[in-house]
Design a protein around this motif. Structure first.
Motif, PDB file in Angstrom:
ATOM      1  N   GLU A 247      14.656   9.766 -12.688  1.00  0.00           N
ATOM      2  CA  GLU A 247      15.631   9.807 -11.601  1.00  0.00           C
ATOM      3  C   GLU A 247      15.735   8.436 -10.950  1.00  0.00           C
ATOM      4  N   TYR A 248      16.860   8.207 -10.268  1.00  0.00           N
ATOM      5  CA  TYR A 248      16.996   6.970  -9.520  1.00  0.00           C
ATOM      6  C   TYR A 248      17.911   7.176  -8.318  1.00  0.00           C
ATOM      7  N   TYR A 249      17.739   6.294  -7.344  1.00  0.00           N
ATOM      8  CA  TYR A 249      18.564   6.324  -6.138  1.00  0.00           C
ATOM      9  C   TYR A 249      19.816   5.494  -6.352  1.00  0.00           C
ATOM     10  N   TYR A 250      20.878   5.919  -5.709  1.00  0.00           N
ATOM     11  CA  TYR A 250      22.128   5.170  -5.742  1.00  0.00           C
ATOM     12  C   TYR A 250      22.853   5.470  -4.442  1.00  0.00           C
TER      13      TYR A 250
ATOM     14  N   GLU B  47      25.089   6.918   1.593  1.00  0.00           N
ATOM     15  CA  GLU B  47      23.651   7.155   1.672  1.00  0.00           C
ATOM     16  C   GLU B  47      23.038   7.123   0.282  1.00  0.00           C
ATOM     17  N   ASN B  48      21.770   6.729   0.221  1.00  0.00           N
ATOM     18  CA  ASN B  48      21.033   6.742  -1.035  1.00  0.00           C
ATOM     19  C   ASN B  48      20.655   8.171  -1.409  1.00  0.00           C
ATOM     20  N   VAL B  49      21.050   8.562  -2.616  1.00  0.00           N
ATOM     21  CA  VAL B  49      20.783   9.904  -3.125  1.00  0.00           C
ATOM     22  C   VAL B  49      20.054   9.766  -4.455  1.00  0.00           C
ATOM     23  N   ILE B  50      19.012  10.563  -4.637  1.00  0.00           N
ATOM     24  CA  ILE B  50      18.282  10.544  -5.911  1.00  0.00           C
ATOM     25  C   ILE B  50      18.860  11.617  -6.828  1.00  0.00           C
ATOM     26  N   ARG B  51      19.094  11.212  -8.083  1.00  0.00           N
ATOM     27  CA  ARG B  51      19.617  12.134  -9.093  1.00  0.00           C
ATOM     28  C   ARG B  51      19.032  11.754 -10.454  1.00  0.00           C
ATOM     29  N   PRO B  52      19.020  12.705 -11.386  1.00  0.00           N
ATOM     30  CA  PRO B  52      18.598  12.380 -12.750  1.00  0.00           C
ATOM     31  C   PRO B  52      19.496  11.299 -13.361  1.00  0.00           C
ATOM     32  N   ASP B  53      18.906  10.441 -14.159  1.00  0.00           N
ATOM     33  CA  ASP B  53      19.633   9.338 -14.777  1.00  0.00           C
ATOM     34  C   ASP B  53      20.481   9.785 -15.962  1.00  0.00           C
ATOM     35  N   LYS B  54      20.070  10.865 -16.622  1.00  0.00           N
ATOM     36  CA  LYS B  54      20.758  11.296 -17.837  1.00  0.00           C
ATOM     37  C   LYS B  54      20.937  12.806 -17.802  1.00  0.00           C
TER      38      LYS B  54
ATOM     39  N   ASP C 247      28.596  19.084  -8.158  1.00  0.00           N
ATOM     40  CA  ASP C 247      28.106  19.668  -6.908  1.00  0.00           C
ATOM     41  C   ASP C 247      29.264  20.215  -6.068  1.00  0.00           C
ATOM     42  N   HIS C 248      30.369  19.470  -5.997  1.00  0.00           N
ATOM     43  CA  HIS C 248      31.535  19.941  -5.235  1.00  0.00           C
ATOM     44  C   HIS C 248      31.987  21.317  -5.722  1.00  0.00           C
ATOM     45  N   LEU C 249      31.918  21.555  -7.008  1.00  0.00           N
ATOM     46  CA  LEU C 249      32.352  22.840  -7.565  1.00  0.00           C
ATOM     47  C   LEU C 249      31.415  23.974  -7.157  1.00  0.00           C
ATOM     48  N   GLN C 250      30.210  23.621  -6.731  1.00  0.00           N
ATOM     49  CA  GLN C 250      29.213  24.602  -6.289  1.00  0.00           C
ATOM     50  C   GLN C 250      29.180  24.726  -4.761  1.00  0.00           C
ATOM     51  N   GLY C 251      30.043  23.975  -4.076  1.00  0.00           N
ATOM     52  CA  GLY C 251      30.038  23.991  -2.611  1.00  0.00           C
ATOM     53  C   GLY C 251      28.952  23.124  -2.010  1.00  0.00           C
ATOM     54  N   ILE C 252      28.437  22.172  -2.787  1.00  0.00           N
ATOM     55  CA  ILE C 252      27.360  21.280  -2.351  1.00  0.00           C
ATOM     56  C   ILE C 252      27.939  19.890  -2.114  1.00  0.00           C
ATOM     57  N   LEU C 253      27.550  19.268  -1.015  1.00  0.00           N
ATOM     58  CA  LEU C 253      27.977  17.901  -0.703  1.00  0.00           C
ATOM     59  C   LEU C 253      26.785  16.954  -0.838  1.00  0.00           C
ATOM     60  N   PHE C 254      27.064  15.677  -1.087  1.00  0.00           N
ATOM     61  CA  PHE C 254      25.959  14.746  -1.301  1.00  0.00           C
ATOM     62  C   PHE C 254      25.047  14.658  -0.079  1.00  0.00           C
TER      63      PHE C 254
ATOM     64  N   ASP D 191      23.948  17.052   1.547  1.00  0.00           N
ATOM     65  CA  ASP D 191      22.975  18.143   1.440  1.00  0.00           C
ATOM     66  C   ASP D 191      21.709  17.683   0.723  1.00  0.00           C
ATOM     67  N   ARG D 192      21.786  16.598   0.000  1.00  0.00           N
ATOM     68  CA  ARG D 192      20.654  16.090  -0.777  1.00  0.00           C
ATOM     69  C   ARG D 192      19.846  15.044  -0.004  1.00  0.00           C
ATOM     70  N   LEU D 193      20.210  14.837   1.256  1.00  0.00           N
ATOM     71  CA  LEU D 193      19.504  13.858   2.083  1.00  0.00           C
ATOM     72  C   LEU D 193      18.311  14.503   2.788  1.00  0.00           C
TER      73      LEU D 193
END
Length: 171
Positions: free
Chosen positions: A88-91, A103-110, A140-147, A149-151
């Motif tokens: 994972e990495y932040y972006y 904001e910096n959000v961590i997500r899987p790279d691949k 995430d938008h299709l699931q009703g999740i906003l970035f 929410d990952r903070l």
């Protein structure tokens, strides 16, 4: 046609979407979403952001492209994430529906994904780097999740007043 962007505070952004059928007129919708994305100089736009509760998003990395990779301009229908990498990495992410907040959000790279293309054919591929990140953000938008929410709860408290301002302006 340029579509209006739904802003943070709208219940639409928290709604789950539904699959697109082959009979749906998704070609015109996708073209309008792509035009809207270009006008706003964003890199991704999902159905709920334009008040469409369907499983569709467009990606256009032209505005953020570097010289190392070719730009990706693509429509994804009924997308699924099949597998996430452990790396994972932040972006620093932003969102057209939450203007002015990054904001910096961590997500899987691949990720391994499945979706339908413009011909409604099923495609599977592995995405990495920026395209994988944008795909996950739009998915995430299709699931009703906003970035946001990952903070962390601390970061959410820090941006709370800005979010309230955006929500007030969307009413």
């Amino acid at each position: 046609m340029i579509l209006p962007i739904i802003l943070y505070g709208s219940k639409i952004l928290r709604s789950k979407t539904h699959d697109i059928d082959a009979e749906d007129d998704f070609t015109e919708l996708a073209a309008n979403m792509a035009l809207t994305l270009q006008k706003e100089q964003g890199c991704g736009l999902a159905g709920p952001q334009v008040a469409v509760l369907k499983n569709i998003f467009v990606i256009d990395t032209t505005s953020v492209n570097n010289d190392e990779t070719a730009p990706v301009v693509k429509m994804y229908l009924n997308p699924e994430i099949l597998e996430y990498s452990t790396e994972e990495y932040y972006y620093n992410e932003g969102c057209l529906s939450i203007p002015g907040i990054f904001e910096n959000v961590i997500r899987p790279d691949k990720i391994a994904v499945r979706y339908r293309n413009e011909n409604f054919d099923i495609r599977e591929e592995t995405l990495d780097g920026l395209v994988a990140r944008i795909f996950q953000h739009e998915y995430d938008h299709l699931q009703g999740i906003l970035f946001i929410d990952r903070l962390s709860s601390l970061r959410k408290r820090i941006i709370k007043s800005k979010l309230k301002q955006i929500a007030r302006s969307s009413m």
